[in-house]
Design a protein around this motif. Sequence first.
Motif, PDB file in Angstrom:
ATOM      1  N   ARG A  22       0.829  -1.206   0.000  1.00 23.58           N
ATOM      2  CA  ARG A  22       0.000   0.000   0.000  1.00 23.58           C
ATOM      3  C   ARG A  22       0.863   1.255   0.000  1.00 23.58           C
ATOM      4  O   ARG A  22       0.505   2.261  -0.634  1.00 23.58           O
ATOM      5  CB  ARG A  22      -0.920   0.017   1.208  1.00 23.58           C
ATOM      6  CG  ARG A  22      -2.063  -0.982   1.176  1.00 23.58           C
ATOM      7  CD  ARG A  22      -3.192  -0.533   0.255  1.00 23.58           C
ATOM      8  NE  ARG A  22      -2.976  -0.903  -1.136  1.00 23.58           N
ATOM      9  CZ  ARG A  22      -3.732  -0.505  -2.146  1.00 23.58           C
ATOM     10  NH1 ARG A  22      -4.741   0.307  -1.933  1.00 23.58           N
ATOM     11  NH2 ARG A  22      -3.488  -0.893  -3.361  1.00 23.58           N
ATOM     12  N   GLN A  23       1.988   1.217   0.697  1.00 21.66           N
ATOM     13  CA  GLN A  23       2.882   2.373   0.690  1.00 21.66           C
ATOM     14  C   GLN A  23       3.375   2.663  -0.718  1.00 21.66           C
ATOM     15  O   GLN A  23       3.387   3.817  -1.156  1.00 21.66           O
ATOM     16  CB  GLN A  23       4.073   2.129   1.621  1.00 21.66           C
ATOM     17  CG  GLN A  23       3.740   2.222   3.096  1.00 21.66           C
ATOM     18  CD  GLN A  23       4.982   2.126   3.965  1.00 21.66           C
ATOM     19  OE1 GLN A  23       6.052   2.594   3.589  1.00 21.66           O
ATOM     20  NE2 GLN A  23       4.842   1.511   5.127  1.00 21.66           N
ATOM     21  N   ARG A  24       3.756   1.616  -1.443  1.00 26.84           N
ATOM     22  CA  ARG A  24       4.219   1.811  -2.823  1.00 26.84           C
ATOM     23  C   ARG A  24       3.098   2.375  -3.688  1.00 26.84           C
ATOM     24  O   ARG A  24       3.317   3.273  -4.509  1.00 26.84           O
ATOM     25  CB  ARG A  24       4.737   0.485  -3.400  1.00 26.84           C
ATOM     26  CG  ARG A  24       6.124   0.103  -2.915  1.00 26.84           C
ATOM     27  CD  ARG A  24       6.711  -0.994  -3.786  1.00 26.84           C
ATOM     28  NE  ARG A  24       6.011  -2.258  -3.580  1.00 26.84           N
ATOM     29  CZ  ARG A  24       6.403  -3.193  -2.716  1.00 26.84           C
ATOM     30  NH1 ARG A  24       7.486  -3.011  -1.980  1.00 26.84           N
ATOM     31  NH2 ARG A  24       5.726  -4.319  -2.591  1.00 26.84           N
ATOM     32  N   PHE A  25       1.892   1.826  -3.496  1.00 29.46           N
ATOM     33  CA  PHE A  25       0.753   2.288  -4.296  1.00 29.46           C
ATOM     34  C   PHE A  25       0.470   3.765  -4.030  1.00 29.46           C
ATOM     35  O   PHE A  25       0.299   4.556  -4.964  1.00 29.46           O
ATOM     36  CB  PHE A  25      -0.496   1.459  -3.971  1.00 29.46           C
ATOM     37  CG  PHE A  25      -1.736   1.935  -4.686  1.00 29.46           C
ATOM     38  CD1 PHE A  25      -2.018   1.496  -5.960  1.00 29.46           C
ATOM     39  CD2 PHE A  25      -2.594   2.850  -4.081  1.00 29.46           C
ATOM     40  CE1 PHE A  25      -3.147   1.949  -6.628  1.00 29.46           C
ATOM     41  CE2 PHE A  25      -3.726   3.312  -4.745  1.00 29.46           C
ATOM     42  CZ  PHE A  25      -4.001   2.856  -6.020  1.00 29.46           C
ATOM     43  N   TRP A  26       0.415   4.152  -2.734  1.00 32.61           N
ATOM     44  CA  TRP A  26       0.061   5.533  -2.423  1.00 32.61           C
ATOM     45  C   TRP A  26       1.182   6.495  -2.811  1.00 32.61           C
ATOM     46  O   TRP A  26       0.903   7.648  -3.196  1.00 32.61           O
ATOM     47  CB  TRP A  26      -0.295   5.683  -0.951  1.00 32.61           C
ATOM     48  CG  TRP A  26      -1.575   5.001  -0.562  1.00 32.61           C
ATOM     49  CD1 TRP A  26      -1.760   4.072   0.411  1.00 32.61           C
ATOM     50  CD2 TRP A  26      -2.862   5.204  -1.156  1.00 32.61           C
ATOM     51  NE1 TRP A  26      -3.075   3.670   0.462  1.00 32.61           N
ATOM     52  CE2 TRP A  26      -3.775   4.352  -0.488  1.00 32.61           C
ATOM     53  CE3 TRP A  26      -3.338   6.021  -2.187  1.00 32.61           C
ATOM     54  CZ2 TRP A  26      -5.128   4.295  -0.811  1.00 32.61           C
ATOM     55  CZ3 TRP A  26      -4.681   5.961  -2.526  1.00 32.61           C
ATOM     56  CH2 TRP A  26      -5.565   5.114  -1.842  1.00 32.61           C
ATOM     57  N   ARG A  27       2.444   6.072  -2.752  1.00 28.24           N
ATOM     58  CA  ARG A  27       3.535   6.937  -3.220  1.00 28.24           C
ATOM     59  C   ARG A  27       3.387   7.205  -4.719  1.00 28.24           C
ATOM     60  O   ARG A  27       3.571   8.345  -5.180  1.00 28.24           O
ATOM     61  CB  ARG A  27       4.894   6.286  -2.923  1.00 28.24           C
ATOM     62  CG  ARG A  27       5.326   6.396  -1.471  1.00 28.24           C
ATOM     63  CD  ARG A  27       6.821   6.146  -1.314  1.00 28.24           C
ATOM     64  NE  ARG A  27       7.221   6.258   0.082  1.00 28.24           N
ATOM     65  CZ  ARG A  27       7.325   5.228   0.910  1.00 28.24           C
ATOM     66  NH1 ARG A  27       7.068   3.995   0.471  1.00 28.24           N
ATOM     67  NH2 ARG A  27       7.683   5.405   2.176  1.00 28.24           N
ATOM     68  N   ARG A  28       3.070   6.169  -5.476  1.00 28.61           N
ATOM     69  CA  ARG A  28       2.865   6.339  -6.913  1.00 28.61           C
ATOM     70  C   ARG A  28       1.647   7.240  -7.175  1.00 28.61           C
ATOM     71  O   ARG A  28       1.667   8.101  -8.066  1.00 28.61           O
ATOM     72  CB  ARG A  28       2.676   4.957  -7.558  1.00 28.61           C
ATOM     73  CG  ARG A  28       2.598   4.995  -9.077  1.00 28.61           C
ATOM     74  CD  ARG A  28       2.770   3.600  -9.657  1.00 28.61           C
ATOM     75  NE  ARG A  28       1.720   2.694  -9.198  1.00 28.61           N
ATOM     76  CZ  ARG A  28       1.914   1.688  -8.357  1.00 28.61           C
ATOM     77  NH1 ARG A  28       3.129   1.461  -7.859  1.00 28.61           N
ATOM     78  NH2 ARG A  28       0.908   0.899  -8.006  1.00 28.61           N
ATOM     79  N   TYR A  29       0.610   7.049  -6.379  1.00 24.23           N
ATOM     80  CA  TYR A  29      -0.613   7.851  -6.479  1.00 24.23           C
ATOM     81  C   TYR A  29      -0.289   9.336  -6.259  1.00 24.23           C
ATOM     82  O   TYR A  29      -0.752  10.209  -7.003  1.00 24.23           O
ATOM     83  CB  TYR A  29      -1.603   7.356  -5.426  1.00 24.23           C
ATOM     84  CG  TYR A  29      -2.981   7.981  -5.441  1.00 24.23           C
ATOM     85  CD1 TYR A  29      -3.980   7.491  -6.279  1.00 24.23           C
ATOM     86  CD2 TYR A  29      -3.302   9.028  -4.578  1.00 24.23           C
ATOM     87  CE1 TYR A  29      -5.254   8.041  -6.267  1.00 24.23           C
ATOM     88  CE2 TYR A  29      -4.565   9.578  -4.556  1.00 24.23           C
ATOM     89  CZ  TYR A  29      -5.540   9.086  -5.402  1.00 24.23           C
ATOM     90  OH  TYR A  29      -6.811   9.626  -5.377  1.00 24.23           O
ATOM     91  N   LEU A  30       0.534   9.625  -5.259  1.00 22.07           N
ATOM     92  CA  LEU A  30       0.930  11.001  -4.973  1.00 22.07           C
ATOM     93  C   LEU A  30       1.801  11.565  -6.082  1.00 22.07           C
ATOM     94  O   LEU A  30       1.616  12.707  -6.527  1.00 22.07           O
ATOM     95  CB  LEU A  30       1.680  11.057  -3.642  1.00 22.07           C
ATOM     96  CG  LEU A  30       0.882  10.745  -2.371  1.00 22.07           C
ATOM     97  CD1 LEU A  30       1.822  10.624  -1.181  1.00 22.07           C
ATOM     98  CD2 LEU A  30      -0.156  11.815  -2.121  1.00 22.07           C
ATOM     99  N   GLU A  32       1.857  10.839  -9.142  1.00 21.54           N
ATOM    100  CA  GLU A  32       1.082  11.063 -10.368  1.00 21.54           C
ATOM    101  C   GLU A  32       0.059  12.184 -10.209  1.00 21.54           C
ATOM    102  O   GLU A  32      -0.647  12.529 -11.165  1.00 21.54           O
ATOM    103  CB  GLU A  32       0.374   9.766 -10.780  1.00 21.54           C
ATOM    104  CG  GLU A  32       1.336   8.657 -11.191  1.00 21.54           C
ATOM    105  CD  GLU A  32       0.634   7.315 -11.387  1.00 21.54           C
ATOM    106  OE1 GLU A  32      -0.595   7.246 -11.122  1.00 21.54           O
ATOM    107  OE2 GLU A  32       1.300   6.352 -11.793  1.00 21.54           O
ATOM    108  N   GLY A  33      -0.045  12.756  -9.010  1.00 25.24           N
ATOM    109  CA  GLY A  33      -0.972  13.856  -8.787  1.00 25.24           C
ATOM    110  C   GLY A  33      -2.426  13.482  -8.946  1.00 25.24           C
ATOM    111  O   GLY A  33      -3.246  14.284  -9.416  1.00 25.24           O
ATOM    112  N   ARG A  34      -2.803  12.276  -8.530  1.00 26.11           N
ATOM    113  CA  ARG A  34      -4.170  11.779  -8.758  1.00 26.11           C
ATOM    114  C   ARG A  34      -5.141  12.107  -7.637  1.00 26.11           C
ATOM    115  O   ARG A  34      -6.330  11.833  -7.756  1.00 26.11           O
ATOM    116  CB  ARG A  34      -4.119  10.258  -8.956  1.00 26.11           C
ATOM    117  CG  ARG A  34      -3.411   9.825 -10.224  1.00 26.11           C
ATOM    118  CD  ARG A  34      -3.070   8.350 -10.200  1.00 26.11           C
ATOM    119  NE  ARG A  34      -4.241   7.527  -9.873  1.00 26.11           N
ATOM    120  CZ  ARG A  34      -4.159   6.243  -9.513  1.00 26.11           C
ATOM    121  NH1 ARG A  34      -2.970   5.666  -9.409  1.00 26.11           N
ATOM    122  NH2 ARG A  34      -5.254   5.561  -9.252  1.00 26.11           N
TER     123      ARG A  34
END
Length: 279
Positions: A22-30, A32-34
């Motif tokens: 989840r940390q990896r997912f949310w870092r990518r989410y941040l 990408e500015g989503r």
Amino acid sequence: MPSQFAAYLRVYEPLAAFDRDRQRFWRRYLDEGRAVGPAEGPGRQRVTVLEALGASWSRLPDLPDEAYVLTTESGALICPWNLRVRVAEAALTARAGVPAVLADAFVPPALAGLAQTVVSDFRGGARVLDHGLPRVHEHVATWGVPLRWFLFVDFAEREISVDAGRRLLRYRTEIGKARRRAHQGLAILRRTMGDAAITESVAEGTRWLEEFHPGSMVELDYGGLVHLFNDQALFDDDSPGLVAAGLAALNTGDGEAATDHYERLVERWREIQLMERYN
């Protein structure tokens, strides 16, 4: 105007609160500015859920992982939407205590079965062993604010705006402060009210706050309800102060003052709740 006259109680957690995936997912989410803003989020949630349910309300597919993001000096805090679980819980709640013929009309058995599976998988079994205690980060209340929510915040933490295009009223506080207020209020209620409905309601909210990382932030957002107040009424709203004053009166044995604060609070929000019935 908002699509939903609702208020929101949210918890934003630091990335450290989530497991490695989840940390990896949310870092990518941040990166990408989503992230979606709280003003647009409720409408986006509603459209996403209705499209996913389908015309027959017979399916509950995976819903996209989205979140609100709060930027602080110590880093980004995440409030995941947990849409699939929240829809499943809402479907089961809608069926509870309703005659079968009405329950089936509002929530078809096929959807109810899927909802029960989703909730069971979220709350127990291998998922909990692998990822720890599950947490729903956002609660929604339509046509009013549950009175217990005001216990978690202080009037001094209010942020308010009546500017065109940015009308809002919200409170943000560190979760440690919210927990302390919750425990103090609960102790007073247990001593003075016993096992009353309000006591159990506050106890439930207190348990919910204990699920989160100590570096979290709690947000009480009036959401679309701000459009049901005129500017002066919005500025004059001191609901957290009335709750705090009522508890203080209970604590000192001043039942008359406690009742006065409670009745003023109930009357204020009854006017908002009655608007649901306006034609």
